[in-house]
Enzyme design. Structure first.
Site, PDB file in Angstrom:
ATOM      1  N   LYS A  24       4.987 -48.922   1.815  1.00  0.00           N
ATOM      2  CA  LYS A  24       6.164 -48.457   1.051  1.00  0.00           C
ATOM      3  C   LYS A  24       7.427 -49.197   1.511  1.00  0.00           C
ATOM      4  O   LYS A  24       8.213 -49.669   0.690  1.00  0.00           O
ATOM      5  CB  LYS A  24       6.368 -46.941   1.241  1.00  0.00           C
ATOM      6  CG  LYS A  24       5.170 -46.095   0.843  1.00  0.00           C
ATOM      7  CD  LYS A  24       5.423 -44.609   1.020  1.00  0.00           C
ATOM      8  CE  LYS A  24       5.672 -44.183   2.450  1.00  0.00           C
ATOM      9  NZ  LYS A  24       4.504 -44.365   3.355  1.00  0.00           N
ATOM     10  N   ARG A  99       8.801 -35.956   0.013  1.00  0.00           N
ATOM     11  CA  ARG A  99       7.611 -35.857   0.866  1.00  0.00           C
ATOM     12  C   ARG A  99       6.937 -34.489   0.734  1.00  0.00           C
ATOM     13  O   ARG A  99       5.881 -34.276   1.304  1.00  0.00           O
ATOM     14  CB  ARG A  99       8.087 -35.922   2.262  1.00  0.00           C
ATOM     15  CG  ARG A  99       7.920 -36.928   3.306  1.00  0.00           C
ATOM     16  CD  ARG A  99       6.887 -37.890   3.333  1.00  0.00           C
ATOM     17  NE  ARG A  99       6.673 -38.407   4.642  1.00  0.00           N
ATOM     18  CZ  ARG A  99       7.279 -39.478   5.144  1.00  0.00           C
ATOM     19  NH1 ARG A  99       8.149 -40.143   4.447  1.00  0.00           N
ATOM     20  NH2 ARG A  99       6.955 -39.886   6.336  1.00  0.00           N
ATOM     21  N   ARG A 138       2.275 -53.113  13.448  1.00  0.00           N
ATOM     22  CA  ARG A 138       3.619 -53.086  12.868  1.00  0.00           C
ATOM     23  C   ARG A 138       4.704 -53.283  13.932  1.00  0.00           C
ATOM     24  O   ARG A 138       4.662 -52.718  15.007  1.00  0.00           O
ATOM     25  CB  ARG A 138       3.882 -51.761  12.167  1.00  0.00           C
ATOM     26  CG  ARG A 138       5.352 -51.633  11.766  1.00  0.00           C
ATOM     27  CD  ARG A 138       5.632 -50.547  10.800  1.00  0.00           C
ATOM     28  NE  ARG A 138       5.067 -49.274  11.190  1.00  0.00           N
ATOM     29  CZ  ARG A 138       4.885 -48.280  10.336  1.00  0.00           C
ATOM     30  NH1 ARG A 138       5.186 -48.437   9.069  1.00  0.00           N
ATOM     31  NH2 ARG A 138       4.384 -47.153  10.748  1.00  0.00           N
ATOM     32  N   ARG A 170       7.371 -48.663  16.941  1.00  0.00           N
ATOM     33  CA  ARG A 170       7.784 -47.273  16.727  1.00  0.00           C
ATOM     34  C   ARG A 170       7.028 -46.293  17.614  1.00  0.00           C
ATOM     35  O   ARG A 170       5.822 -46.410  17.781  1.00  0.00           O
ATOM     36  CB  ARG A 170       7.594 -46.908  15.246  1.00  0.00           C
ATOM     37  CG  ARG A 170       8.733 -47.333  14.386  1.00  0.00           C
ATOM     38  CD  ARG A 170       8.459 -47.222  12.902  1.00  0.00           C
ATOM     39  NE  ARG A 170       7.861 -45.963  12.467  1.00  0.00           N
ATOM     40  CZ  ARG A 170       7.662 -45.659  11.189  1.00  0.00           C
ATOM     41  NH1 ARG A 170       8.018 -46.511  10.229  1.00  0.00           N
ATOM     42  NH2 ARG A 170       7.113 -44.516  10.848  1.00  0.00           N
ATOM     43  N   ARG A 181       0.078 -37.741  11.362  1.00  0.00           N
ATOM     44  CA  ARG A 181       0.865 -38.102  10.174  1.00  0.00           C
ATOM     45  C   ARG A 181      -0.025 -38.169   8.929  1.00  0.00           C
ATOM     46  O   ARG A 181       0.389 -37.781   7.832  1.00  0.00           O
ATOM     47  CB  ARG A 181       1.569 -39.446  10.403  1.00  0.00           C
ATOM     48  CG  ARG A 181       2.759 -39.302  11.360  1.00  0.00           C
ATOM     49  CD  ARG A 181       3.218 -40.626  11.925  1.00  0.00           C
ATOM     50  NE  ARG A 181       3.628 -41.573  10.923  1.00  0.00           N
ATOM     51  CZ  ARG A 181       3.709 -42.891  11.132  1.00  0.00           C
ATOM     52  NH1 ARG A 181       3.377 -43.400  12.313  1.00  0.00           N
ATOM     53  NH2 ARG A 181       4.095 -43.685  10.171  1.00  0.00           N
TER      54      ARG A 181
END
Ligand code: AP5
Length: 227
Positions: A24, A99, A138, A170, A181
């Site tokens: 996203k 969300r 990432r 992160r 998550r």
């Protein structure tokens, strides 16, 4: 035009929906950069609030690090502030918002006040194995640009190509937190598919397993803007 009717008085409003790691942010940044649209990522806004040590940032920290959602009231207030500052002619791409169903309902109530409505919901899909691999590689720039050490590395290791700032790994990208998550996504966010499916034609499904350029082209084709 993206679709008829959603935003009679302004640029189109597009929501990027999908699980953690599906792309996203990657796709939202490209769309906004190339089309001159606003990119509203609640995850980026919350991370910025944490870096700035604002009240919101402090309240959000524990939820984010644990992989849980930040309470709806805080998020809705945050997005309302952004909507108020939108330039009417620009399109908007929402990434990571809404969300939950209450967030989607709040957006539906707020958009008409600024002459807008949701024009398209792009549902990006990929399997869990792909999501874990992507998230493990990432690295993120404070400016929102996302890299991947396997699939999309920066020119110089650990440094953003655009700003020269150090890239961030992160806190919530640890495997246990990613599992939480994904569960939270299934429980609280996936029901948005049913919510938006009540409006025929609003949801556009895109295969998020494809390469970054292919995904970008598929999104543009689905929302009717030039590739
Ligand atoms: P947020 O930042 O929104 O995280 P997320 O939705 O979990 O999504 P991610 O950022 O993990 O993934 P992405 O889909 O953007 O993928 P990306 O493009 O980075 O939220 C973080 C936290 O903030 C939440 O857990 C929650 O606590 C809180 N929060 C945020 N919004 C909230 C809200 N509305 N309500 C309540 N709480 C909220 O890509 C992933 C990696 O894959 C990258 O390395 C990228 O380079 C790579 N990649 C992308 N596409 C491809 C491709 N096609 N091929 C190969 N690699 C690819």
């Amino acid at each position: 035009m993206v679709v008829d009717g959603g935003s009679p008085e302004g640029g189109p409003v597009v929501i990027l929906l999908g699980p953690p790691g599906v792309g996203k942010g990657t796709q939202g940044v490209r769309l906004s950069r190339d089309l001159g649209w606003a990119h509203v990522s609640t995850g980026d806004l919350l991370r910025q609030a944490r870096r700035d040590r604002t009240e919101l940032g402090k309240k959000a920290q524990a939820f984010m690090d644990g992989g849980e959602l930040v309470p709806d009231g805080l998020i809705i207030e945050l997005v309302r502030e952004h909507l108020a500052g939108l330039d009417g002619g620009r399109g908007v791409v929402f990434d990571g918002f809404p969300r939950t169903v209450p967030q989607a309902e709040a957006l539906d109530r707020a958009l008409p006040d600024v002459g807008r409505g949701v024009d398209a919901v792009v549902l990006l899909e990929a399997d869990a194995e792909t999501l874990f691999k992507r998230i493990s590689g990432r690295r993120s720039s404070p400016n929102g640009r996302v890299y991947n050490i396997y699939f999309d590395p920066p020119a110089r290791e650990g440094v953003c190509d655009e700003t020269g700032e150090p890239l961030i790994h992160r806190e919530d990208d640890k495997p246990d937190t990613v599992r939480t998550r994904l569960e939270v996504y299934e429980e609280l966010t996936a029901p948005l598919v049913g919510y938006y499916a009540r409006t025929p034609g609003l949801i556009r499904r895109v295969d998020g397993e494809a390469g970054m350029d292919e995904v970008q082209n598929a999104i543009r084709s689905e929302i009717g803007v030039d590739a």
